[in-house]
Design an enzyme around this catalytic site. Structure first.
Site, PDB file in Angstrom:
ATOM      1  N   GLY A 521      18.874 -29.158 -34.084  1.00 21.05           N
ATOM      2  CA  GLY A 521      17.792 -28.928 -35.036  1.00 21.05           C
ATOM      3  C   GLY A 521      18.039 -27.649 -35.795  1.00 21.05           C
ATOM      4  O   GLY A 521      19.043 -26.959 -35.566  1.00 21.05           O
ATOM      5  N   GLY A 523      15.777 -24.221 -37.319  1.00 18.23           N
ATOM      6  CA  GLY A 523      14.465 -23.575 -37.406  1.00 18.23           C
ATOM      7  C   GLY A 523      14.476 -22.464 -38.414  1.00 18.23           C
ATOM      8  O   GLY A 523      15.384 -22.368 -39.252  1.00 18.23           O
ATOM      9  N   PHE A 525      15.129 -19.518 -38.019  1.00 20.70           N
ATOM     10  CA  PHE A 525      16.100 -18.451 -37.786  1.00 20.70           C
ATOM     11  C   PHE A 525      17.536 -18.937 -37.804  1.00 20.70           C
ATOM     12  O   PHE A 525      18.453 -18.163 -37.669  1.00 20.70           O
ATOM     13  CB  PHE A 525      15.810 -17.757 -36.456  1.00 20.70           C
ATOM     14  CG  PHE A 525      14.426 -17.185 -36.382  1.00 20.70           C
ATOM     15  CD1 PHE A 525      14.123 -15.971 -36.970  1.00 20.70           C
ATOM     16  CD2 PHE A 525      13.411 -17.880 -35.739  1.00 20.70           C
ATOM     17  CE1 PHE A 525      12.840 -15.450 -36.906  1.00 20.70           C
ATOM     18  CE2 PHE A 525      12.135 -17.349 -35.669  1.00 20.70           C
ATOM     19  CZ  PHE A 525      11.841 -16.142 -36.264  1.00 20.70           C
ATOM     20  N   VAL A 528      20.628 -24.935 -34.453  1.00 18.57           N
ATOM     21  CA  VAL A 528      20.806 -24.991 -33.003  1.00 18.57           C
ATOM     22  C   VAL A 528      21.750 -26.135 -32.655  1.00 18.57           C
ATOM     23  O   VAL A 528      21.625 -27.247 -33.183  1.00 18.57           O
ATOM     24  CB  VAL A 528      19.446 -25.223 -32.294  1.00 18.57           C
ATOM     25  CG1 VAL A 528      19.613 -25.129 -30.790  1.00 18.57           C
ATOM     26  CG2 VAL A 528      18.417 -24.231 -32.786  1.00 18.57           C
ATOM     27  N   ASP A 637       5.655 -16.785 -35.355  1.00 18.02           N
ATOM     28  CA  ASP A 637       5.976 -18.111 -35.891  1.00 18.02           C
ATOM     29  C   ASP A 637       5.611 -19.206 -34.888  1.00 18.02           C
ATOM     30  O   ASP A 637       6.438 -20.015 -34.501  1.00 18.02           O
ATOM     31  CB  ASP A 637       7.463 -18.167 -36.263  1.00 18.02           C
ATOM     32  CG  ASP A 637       7.778 -19.336 -37.191  1.00 18.02           C
ATOM     33  OD1 ASP A 637       6.816 -19.975 -37.687  1.00 18.02           O
ATOM     34  OD2 ASP A 637       8.962 -19.630 -37.399  1.00 18.02           O
TER      35      ASP A 637
END
Ligand SMILES: *[C@@H]1O[C@H](CO)[C@@H](O)[C@H](O)[C@H]1NC(C)=O
Ligand SMILES: *[C@@H]1O[C@H](CO)[C@@H](O)[C@H](O)[C@H]1NC(C)=O
Ligand SMILES: *[C@@H]1O[C@H](CO)[C@@H](O)[C@H](O)[C@H]1NC(C)=O
Ligand SMILES: *[C@@H]1O[C@H](CO)[C@@H](O)[C@H](O)[C@H]1NC(C)=O
Ligand SMILES: *[C@@H]1O[C@H](CO)[C@@H](O)[C@H](O)[C@H]1NC(C)=O
Ligand SMILES: *[C@@H]1O[C@H](CO)[C@@H](O)[C@H](O)[C@H]1NC(C)=O
Ligand SMILES: *[C@@H]1O[C@H](CO)[C@@H](O)[C@H](O)[C@H]1NC(C)=O
Ligand SMILES: *[C@@H]1O[C@H](CO)[C@@H](O)[C@H](O)[C@H]1NC(C)=O
Ligand SMILES: *[C@@H]1O[C@H](CO)[C@@H](O)[C@H](O)[C@H]1NC(C)=O
Length: 814
Positions: A521, A523, A525, A528, A637
């Site tokens: 995935g 995100g 930041f 992953v 977040d």
């Protein structure tokens, strides 16, 4: 104004409608008597003359759909509250085909679908139980009547004072007014309260409370029917209160109710009486071992707590189970000792710690390894300032060394403590507590040597290298190679036992992620990827993007994050800093992120109790970040994408500590969150300083989504247009369209009490003023039912959005 939420309290209305909707489903048959010719079945119920109590088939809210019980509850209390349960150990699955009736020999019996007796007012285990024959003399002359005191009485039809059996002699977990807790001196029969096993299961649990057989003037609390752990103090006839509950006294001067203590030739008992019959008072022992005296407050629609015994959670015997420590002020109060882990993480997360902790690594003395004695010896881990566990045994010892040796000598010994006297524990450790006043003792916990990084072995290794080098260069080189190889292995295999972070080489990460090929995935930041360590541990490798931090600062930050361990936080295993690349290695969560489960159209969805546990778990994780870490960590977040679920659906908050890496002004976070504005606290937009209350706001928004299983903000038909769900939902509810709020298929399994708490918490969290929002610690307490809150006002922020939503779909792009 009929369609606009009234500012006074849409939440209250919402709850009222929900509660009302679900309770009005059952229809009443207002009889108060069961006879052989008029058994009770299906959704029929008895209602006492006076309307106070009802009896019928009952299912604990949130419990298994197929477990039904015969119960007595308050007929008029809107939160169904069972005060007595007949078949607490033997639920039946189908009320429509089951019967509560009178048997041939005049007993009250419960028959299940296959007409077997599952419960009887006589001893149900008697092999000679009669077949049902309602034409026998006893069957025809016996009646069961539900009285307005809540007592179910089996008596002779022609003579009501000839009582054959009554529920007041067979208590479950609740003492009602006029119910006696005590014993009959002639027959020796005693009446006592026994807790439920857990919130959903009324079968007898581990805790009970009874009149102390050794001192009739006090209650005693027992664990597992054998170990006393608390008394409320002696009853004082002058004050009418127990010495351990002085706060009871002023209550009595209010004359709402009176505690009586009677001790005569025939019986000894405690009893509560109330002056005004319209008061609903009860005393219960709950599944966590504390008793609560509560009174129903009709205007607030909740049970108000008068007193709690024992007040300290840690005073409950084995509150945290084995090999754990109890800290009164911590959240959660229980934690495993070093070298141990939760035996049942899922029950741990739901606040049931009784299963305790188990060793990560078995003691060496228990394994039949043929390794040399020296490396096999177990080690000790010292804990300071604790209240020592129960069940120690004193042994003679001259010194602390002797004491330690005495413990090592016996494989059953799990700990020792020495203060001039040597104490050994030959059992599993139970009731180890943090000392409150700093005057605690020290205890040494026995662990397998591999659990404790041993400075001696390292020193010895260094010495051996030097000596080896001096004695024989060849030997030294060999030793070095071994040593280095071991170091290299450790780099790829993060040591999970001692909790320190591993540093990975970039090439190793490339290897274990197969060249960053399997993306899990992406995100706020970075992306992953899935990786598999040589020991087959699956990990998640996150490539951070947009970091402009120096290596030193990054390492410092990592070592802070690396020390943060909590069951509801994703664990950081290690990191890698390679040129400008920064990568983090996390434990992998089998069930992915919460959004997939909450919003996926074709996924199975999550049950209410699972969703509630997730809400509690996330709150606990955040409470830990805000309150228990050395520096308060604001997550910044919180959203379903950042809540990961492990194999048993224990929620773990991901990406904590990363906002700080991006710099103090959080500007990047804000930019990247434009798409998920639904979670942003108003202070983000107004430019005020951000505190942990910003997380509380986001948590509230998340909670709305957990409750409704819908996104608060959902993309409309036209690009850019969105709808704001908490508001629209409230509107629909006021129009009477109840089922919109919750998935119609799941309404049945929802625990209304929990729903009420969750709704209140969510509304409090999204208040405009930071100071009105509760702290995460308080939220945990409310969700777990330890603390109550009132009905929140409707936040202006939402109100404004509600008005916009009145006219059209609102735009949230800016
Ligand atoms: C016995 O019970 C059956 C059904 O449960 C009922 O139809 C019948 O009338 C009862 N007989 C008597 C004598 O009460
Ligand atoms: C009824 O109870 C009997 C005895 O407890 C049990 O063996 C049987 O399976 C039960 N029947 C149903 C349908 O639950
Ligand atoms: C049940 O068993 C007890 C003791 O075994 C006996 O005293 C009692 O009479 C029995 N009850 C019935 C209804 O058979
Ligand atoms: C029911 O009880 C009556 C009276 O005791 C007896 O005459 C009859 O045979 C019994 N019926 C059954 C089915 O056991
Ligand atoms: C009713 O039962 C009570 C208690 O068993 C007894 O004392 C009383 O004499 C009975 N009355 C009649 C009218 O049988
Ligand atoms: C409670 O006591 C019984 C024996 O009285 C024992 O078998 C059981 O294991 C105990 N329960 C727990 C949880 O220790
Ligand atoms: C250890 O050895 C004993 C005797 O040789 C044996 O009975 C026992 O099962 C062994 N235990 C383990 C864990 O291998
Ligand atoms: C260890 O201590 C327990 C409790 O005192 C005792 O029963 C047992 O025999 C001891 N075992 C050994 C090997 O000494
Ligand atoms: C050592 O601890 C025991 C048990 O807690 C206590 O009774 C004793 O007074 C202590 N002795 C000293 C010297 O502190």
């Amino acid at each position: 104004m009929a369609t606009t939420p009234d500012a006074s309290s849409w939440a209250a209305l919402l709850l009222f409608l929900l509660l009302h909707g679900s309770l009005s489903r059952r229809t009443a048959d207002a009889a108060d008597t069961i006879t052989a010719s008029r058994p009770l079945s299906g959704n029929q119920k008895l209602v006492s003359q006076g309307d106070k109590f009802a009896l019928g088939f009952y299912r604990p809210a949130g419990g298994p759909l197929s477990n039904w019980y015969i119960a007595i509850w308050y007929n008029k209390v809107s939160i169904q509250t069972a005060v007595w349960i007949a078949n607490r150990e033997a639920p039946i699955s189908n009320p429509d085909e089951s019967q509560l009736t009178i048997s041939q020999d005049g007993a009250l019996i419960l028959l299940n679908q296959s007409k077997s007796v599952v419960w009887s007012s006589n001893n149900v285990h008697n092999a000679t139980l009669p077949h049902v024959n309602n034409s026998s003399k006893e069957a025809m002359t016996t009646v069961a009547v539900l009285l307005n005191t809540g007592n179910l009485v089996l008596s002779d039809a022609s003579n009501a004072s000839h009582v054959l059996w009554q529920s007041f002699d067979h208590l479950t977990d609740t003492q009602l007014p006029n119910m006696k807790i005590g014993w009959n001196k002639a027959t020796g029969a005693s009446t006592r309260l026994v807790s439920w096993r857990n919130h959903y299961d009324p079968s007898p649990g581990l805790f009970s409370v009874e009149m102390d057989p050794g001192d009739n003037s006090q209650y005693v609390f027992l664990w597992n029917n054998s170990i006393p752990y608390f008394t409320g103090g002696k009853y004082d006839r002058n004050t009418g209160a127990f010495s351990g509950i002085p706060e009871m006294t002023p209550m009595i001067s209010n004359s709402m109710y009176t505690f009586q203590y009677v001790d005569n030739d025939r019986e000894a008992y405690f009893m509560v009486t109330i002056k005004d019959d319209s008061i609903f008072f009860r005393l219960t022992i709950d599944a966590s071992g504390q008793t609560r005296s509560t009174v129903w407050m009709e205007d607030r629609k909740e049970w108000m707590l008068f007193f709690l015994q024992p007040k300290a959670k840690c005073a409950v015997y084995s509150m945290c189970g084995l090999f754990s420590r109890c800290a009164e002020s911590a959240l959660p109060p229980c934690s495993c000792l070093k070298g141990f882990h939760e035996q049942s993480p899922s029950s741990w997360i739901s606040g049931n710690y009784a299963k305790g902790c188990v060793r990560n690594v078995d003691l060496q003395c228990r394994s039949n390894s043929s390794a040399p004695k020296k490396t096999r010896e177990d080690k000790f881990y010292m804990m300071n300032n604790v209240r020592l566990p129960d069940w120690s045994r004193g042994v003679p010892a001259e010194s602390v060394g002797d004491c330690k040796a005495a413990c090592l000598d016996n494989c059953s010994c799990s700990a020792y403590s020495y203060n001039g006297t040597c104490l050994l524990w030959y059992t599993d450790l139970v009731n180890l507590q943090d000392s409150l006043d700093g005057s605690g003792d020290s205890i040494f916990i026995r662990l397998a040597a591999s659990e404790l990084p041993d400075s001696k072995i390292k020193k010895w290794r260094v010495v051996s290298i030097i000596v080896g080098g001096l004695v024989a260069l060849a030997c030294g080189v060999t030793a070095c190679i071994c040593f280095l190889r071991k170091r290299a292995m450790q780099a790829v295999l993060p040591s999970t036992a001692d909790g320190r972070l591993a540093t990975f080489k970039y090439s190793d990460l490339q290897l274990i992620t197969k060249g960053f090929s399997e993306k899990l995935g992406s995100g706020s930041f970075g992306s992953v990827f899935k990786g598999v360590l040589p020991d087959k541990t699956v990990v998640a490798v996150k490539k951070l993007e947009g970091l402009r931090q120096g290596e030193k600062q990054f390492r410092a930050e990592m070592s802070t994050i690396g020390t943060i361990h909590h069951i509801n936080l994703v664990r950081l295993l290690g990191f890698c800093s390679h040129g400008v690349q920064r990568l983090l290695v996390y434990e992998h969560m089998q069930n992915g992120s919460l959004d997939h489960h909450l919003f996926a159209k074709n996924a199975g969805g999550l049950s209410w109790s699972r969703r509630y546990q997730i809400a509690v778990g996330v709150a606990k994780g955040l409470a830990y970040l805000h309150e228990k870490c050395r520096d308060c960590i604001i997550h910044c977040d919180i959203k379903p994408e950042n809540i990961l679920l492990d194999a048993s659906f224990v929620p773990k908050v991901a990406d904590f500590g990363l906002a700080k890496l991006l710099g103090r002004d959080f500007s990047r976070v804000l930019t990247s969150m434009r798409g998920t504005i639904g979670y942003l606290a108003p202070e983000w937009i107004s430019g005020m300083a951000i505190t942990s209350k910003a997380d509380v706001f986001s948590y509230g928004m998340l909670l709305f989504e957990i409750i409704s299983q819908r996104r608060n903000v959902e993309k409309g038909e036209q690009a850019g247009a969105s709808m704001f769900f908490p508001v629209l939902t409230a509107k629909k509810l006021l129009e009477g369209d109840l089922l919109l709020f919750l998935d119609p298929e799941s309404v049945d399994e929802i625990d209304l009490e929990e729903l009420e708490r969750a709704c209140k918490v969510a509304c409090w969290c999204v208040q405009d003023a930071e100071s009105s929002r509760p702290s995460m610690g308080e939220i945990v307490q409310i969700l777990e039912g330890f603390v109550d809150v009132g009905i929140p006002p409707i936040p202006r922020y939402l109100h404004v959005l509600a008005e916009s939503a009145d006219h059209a779909e609102i735009s949230v792009s800016e």
